[in-house]
Design an enzyme around this catalytic site. Structure first.
Site, PDB file in Angstrom:
ATOM      1  N   ASP A  16      47.149  84.897 -52.437  1.00 35.52           N
ATOM      2  CA  ASP A  16      48.498  84.931 -51.860  1.00 35.52           C
ATOM      3  C   ASP A  16      48.743  83.718 -50.963  1.00 35.52           C
ATOM      4  OD1 ASP A  16      51.008  85.908 -51.368  1.00 35.52           O
ATOM      5  OD2 ASP A  16      50.374  87.508 -50.017  1.00 35.52           O
ATOM      6  N   ASN A  18      50.811  80.885 -51.999  1.00 37.40           N
ATOM      7  CA  ASN A  18      51.157  79.619 -52.682  1.00 37.40           C
ATOM      8  C   ASN A  18      52.562  79.148 -52.300  1.00 37.40           C
ATOM      9  OD1 ASN A  18      48.758  79.976 -53.977  1.00 37.40           O
ATOM     10  ND2 ASN A  18      49.615  80.452 -55.986  1.00 37.40           N
ATOM     11  N   TRP A  21      52.672  77.855 -48.711  1.00 34.86           N
ATOM     12  CA  TRP A  21      51.966  76.562 -48.651  1.00 34.86           C
ATOM     13  C   TRP A  21      52.906  75.443 -49.099  1.00 34.86           C
ATOM     14  CZ3 TRP A  21      50.731  72.648 -52.029  1.00 34.86           C
ATOM     15  CH2 TRP A  21      49.673  71.793 -51.662  1.00 34.86           C
ATOM     16  N   HIS A  33      51.668  76.861 -56.669  1.00 41.53           N
ATOM     17  CA  HIS A  33      50.847  77.493 -57.716  1.00 41.53           C
ATOM     18  C   HIS A  33      49.896  76.461 -58.340  1.00 41.53           C
ATOM     19  CE1 HIS A  33      53.207  80.998 -57.125  1.00 41.53           C
ATOM     20  NE2 HIS A  33      54.299  80.560 -57.723  1.00 41.53           N
ATOM     21  N   LEU A 127      28.503  84.616 -64.583  1.00 41.49           N
ATOM     22  CA  LEU A 127      29.638  85.231 -63.890  1.00 41.49           C
ATOM     23  C   LEU A 127      30.659  85.689 -64.923  1.00 41.49           C
ATOM     24  CD1 LEU A 127      31.352  85.513 -61.103  1.00 41.49           C
ATOM     25  CD2 LEU A 127      32.420  83.401 -61.846  1.00 41.49           C
TER      26      LEU A 127
HETATM   27  C1  FPP Z   1      50.905  84.429 -54.959  1.00 35.24           C
HETATM   28  O1  FPP Z   1      51.512  83.517 -54.065  1.00 35.24           O
HETATM   29  C2  FPP Z   1      50.501  83.748 -56.205  1.00 35.24           C
HETATM   30  C3  FPP Z   1      50.932  84.082 -57.457  1.00 35.24           C
HETATM   31  C4  FPP Z   1      51.884  85.196 -57.714  1.00 35.24           C
HETATM   32  C5  FPP Z   1      50.544  83.322 -58.655  1.00 35.24           C
HETATM   33  C6  FPP Z   1      49.111  82.894 -58.734  1.00 35.24           C
HETATM   34  C7  FPP Z   1      48.939  82.015 -59.906  1.00 35.24           C
HETATM   35  C8  FPP Z   1      48.167  80.909 -59.969  1.00 35.24           C
HETATM   36  C9  FPP Z   1      47.290  80.447 -58.857  1.00 35.24           C
HETATM   37  C10 FPP Z   1      48.223  80.044 -61.196  1.00 35.24           C
HETATM   38  C11 FPP Z   1      47.463  80.449 -62.413  1.00 35.24           C
HETATM   39  C12 FPP Z   1      46.227  81.223 -62.215  1.00 35.24           C
HETATM   40  C13 FPP Z   1      45.060  81.075 -62.897  1.00 35.24           C
HETATM   41  C14 FPP Z   1      44.023  82.112 -62.702  1.00 35.24           C
HETATM   42  C15 FPP Z   1      44.770  79.963 -63.807  1.00 35.24           C
HETATM   43  P1  FPP Z   1      53.046  83.711 -53.684  1.00 35.24           P
HETATM   44  O2  FPP Z   1      53.886  82.938 -54.619  1.00 35.24           O
HETATM   45  O3  FPP Z   1      53.378  85.174 -53.626  1.00 35.24           O
HETATM   46  O4  FPP Z   1      53.074  83.080 -52.223  1.00 35.24           O
HETATM   47  P2  FPP Z   1      54.042  83.458 -51.020  1.00 35.24           P
HETATM   48  O5  FPP Z   1      53.752  84.883 -50.632  1.00 35.24           O
HETATM   49  O6  FPP Z   1      53.663  82.474 -49.945  1.00 35.24           O
HETATM   50  O7  FPP Z   1      55.460  83.265 -51.492  1.00 35.24           O
END
Ligand code: FPP
Length: 239
Positions: A16, A18, A21, A33, A127
């Site tokens: 969580d 992204n 950030w 992301h 793993l």
């Molecule tokens: C949550 O942060 C993140 C996600 C919903 C997406 C995660 C996806 C990736 C890292 C890319 C692909 C993954 C792999 C395994 C290759 P958010 O967007 O909810 O952040 P926020 O709460 O700050 O808005």
């Protein structure tokens, strides 16, 4: 005698932060992301190095379909590109990949990509990396209940055969041990429909670090936190 440091066999992570950030840097959410994918690479490497056997990452929840279409498409593309592009490197590290979630929403090309990565990495014995994609725990439990009910209705099993083991075996995590340690980055303290049944005896850790900043060192620090925990499973321990 010095006690050996306890290493969790199964670590599960809610990645969580992204979006925050990216916002802090005046960037688009997509770039958060994208930076998050580097953290995935780093954490996989750190998990292998520490002897963790199972690593589950919550990459896309069923609820995430409700995000703006452009963001959903960006995550889909990033996920596919990463999974396809990293296959050989993951196999080299001894990582076996499993994609967990409902595949009904996916296009034939995404399904083909999922099957390809699972096949390319199937010999990995260090793993198992479980990527939860289009996953939601309540729905998983509801589908398991339906499948057990169908088996009872067809006479394959009796009502009295429905026990914890049978339910566990009907979940998407059948054959995957329960998580020992669940981490959610970014300071949020909730499970958000992730592994609700399986988390019964897990230890939890909620570091403030946003996912794109969660590097190998942060993973090592998390394992130090786990090693300090006293797991009692509802029992008592001798002093
Ligand atoms: C949550 O942060 C993140 C996600 C919903 C997406 C995660 C996806 C990736 C890292 C890319 C692909 C993954 C792999 C395994 C290759 P958010 O967007 O909810 O952040 P926020 O709460 O700050 O808005």
């Amino acid at each position: 005698m010095k006690r050996e440091k306890a290493i969790p066999s199964h670590v599960a992570i809610i990645m969580d932060g992204n979006g925050r950030w990216a916002k802090q840097r005046g960037k688009e959410r997509y770039e958060g992301h994208l930076a998050g994918v580097d953290s995935v690479r780093n954490v996989v490497r750190a998990a292998v190095r520490n002897g963790v056997e199972w690593l589950t990452l919550y990459a896309f929840s069923t609820e995430n379909w409700g995000r703006p279409i452009a963001e959903v498409e960006a995550i889909m593309q990033l996920f596919c590109k990463t999974v396809v592009g990293e296959g050989d490197e993951l196999a080299r590290q001894g990582v076996r990949v499993k994609i967990m979630g409902e595949r009904t929403h996916f296009s034939p090309s995404v399904i083909e990509m999922i099957e390809r990565i699972e096949n390319t990495t199937s010999a990995g014995d260090k793993l198992t990396l479980v990527l939860a994609f289009n996953y939601s725990s309540r729905r998983e439990i509801m589908l398991a209940a339906q499948s057990l009910a169908q088996r009872v209705a067809s006479g394959e099993m009796g009502v009295e055969d429905i026990n914890e083991e049978a339910l566990s075996a009907s979940l998407m995590t059948a054959n995957i041990p329960d998580p020992d340690f669940i981490i959610r980055t970014s300071g949020e303290c909730r499970l958000s429909n992730f592994l609700l049944w399986q988390a019964s005896y897990a230890e939890f850790y909620f570091p403030e670090t946003l996912w794109p900043d969660f590097d190998e060192e942060a993973f090592d620090r998390a394992l130090e936190v786990y090693a300090e925990r006293d797991r009692r499973y509802g029992l008592v321990t001798e002093d």
